[in-house]
Design an enzyme around this catalytic site. Structure first.
Site, PDB file in Angstrom:
ATOM      1  N   GLY A  24       0.886  -1.102  -0.152  1.00 50.84           N
ATOM      2  CA  GLY A  24       0.168  -0.118  -0.057  1.00 50.84           C
ATOM      3  C   GLY A  24       0.852   1.168  -0.116  1.00 50.84           C
ATOM      4  O   GLY A  24       1.725   1.455   0.774  1.00 50.84           O
ATOM      5  N   SER A  25       0.302   2.518  -1.014  1.00 52.74           N
ATOM      6  CA  SER A  25       1.627   3.428  -1.038  1.00 52.74           C
ATOM      7  C   SER A  25       0.939   4.302  -2.049  1.00 52.74           C
ATOM      8  O   SER A  25      -0.218   4.106  -2.516  1.00 52.74           O
ATOM      9  CB  SER A  25       2.801   3.076  -1.516  1.00 52.74           C
ATOM     10  OG  SER A  25       2.602   1.929  -2.335  1.00 52.74           O
ATOM     11  N   ARG A  26       1.813   5.124  -2.376  1.00 49.61           N
ATOM     12  CA  ARG A  26       1.455   6.377  -3.475  1.00 49.61           C
ATOM     13  C   ARG A  26       3.006   6.724  -4.033  1.00 49.61           C
ATOM     14  O   ARG A  26       3.934   6.467  -3.617  1.00 49.61           O
ATOM     15  CB  ARG A  26       0.963   7.461  -2.717  1.00 49.61           C
ATOM     16  CG  ARG A  26       0.503   8.608  -3.476  1.00 49.61           C
ATOM     17  CD  ARG A  26      -0.077   9.718  -2.716  1.00 49.61           C
ATOM     18  NE  ARG A  26       0.660  11.059  -2.412  1.00 49.61           N
ATOM     19  CZ  ARG A  26       0.523  11.898  -1.483  1.00 49.61           C
ATOM     20  NH1 ARG A  26      -0.367  11.744  -0.607  1.00 49.61           N
ATOM     21  NH2 ARG A  26       1.229  12.986  -1.529  1.00 49.61           N
TER      22      ARG A  26
END
Length: 218
Positions: free
Chosen positions: A185-187
């Site tokens: 999970g990230s950006r």
């Protein structure tokens, strides 16, 4: 095909799954419960395998375009002041990755890696306004003669525990090639020249290495 960053976790998961299957088969005598538990363990394995998948992408190499570095959804398109490298205004385009997205990071443009830095930090949710400055992150800048300098920043999310960045200063970047991985999970934020022509919209889904984020404004 699975990303090399997942090899250790996949092997450990497979061993645990086999062990759980043997334990369930040996100690659970109720048929429906045994099947339910086995399906649950199998579902966990499938989730791990899906997270570390590394599908081949066909990048239409073009020095006039910026391709998405990751799979996900565009959550930010705005003019901002970039503090770390440019120290001036840039167009920011951010792509959020959910846990079910492919988490491979790819070079958005071809060129020379002129900056690469890792920052330890917090694990705020990836869409938090301060995540770009306070979360664990890496900043990489790639430059070519046609597009100029493009900065992309891998940002850890609330579930991410490790960012992998392969980009090193003086490396030659190939557009769409593997440049790293973010676990769980990230950006990724892109910082582009102000005269860039943006080719995506908010909430648009993009594919790493294939979807065109921006192009030179001729």
């Amino acid at each position: 095909m699975f990303h090399k960053e997942g090899n250790k976790i996949i092997v450990i998961t497979l061993v645990l799954v086999v062990a759980m299957f043997l334990l369930i088969d040996s100690f659970i005598n109720i048929s429906w419960l045994r099947i339910l538990l086995m399906l649950t363990v199998l579902a966990f394995l499938i989730i791990i395998l899906q997270f570390f998948r590394n599908p081949k992408r066909l990048t239409a190499a073009n020095n006039k375009t910026v391709v998405s570095p990751v799979d996900g959804k565009v959550v930010v398109i705005e003019e901002v002041f970039e503090k770390e490298f440019f120290k001036e205004k840039r167009l920011q385009v951010s792509v959020f990755m959910s846990p079910i997205n492919v988490h491979v990071t790819r070079y958005p443009i071809a060129g020379n890696v002129i900056f690469s830095k890792y920052h330890p930090g917090k694990f705020l949710v990836a869409w938090h306004p301060k995540a770009s400055e306070e979360n664990e992150r890496t900043t990489v800048v790639v430059e070519n003669e046609t597009y100029g300098k493009v900065l992309y920043r891998q940002i850890a999310g609330a579930l991410a525990k490790r960012i992998v960045n392969y980009a090193k200063v003086d490396d030659i970047a190939t557009q769409g090639a593997d440049s790293g991985f973010i676990k769980f999970g990230s950006r990724v934020d892109l910082f582009l020249p102000l005269d860039t022509k943006i080719k995506v919209e908010l909430n648009q889904k993009v594919r790493g290495g294939e979807s065109i984020i921006a192009e030179v404004n001729d």
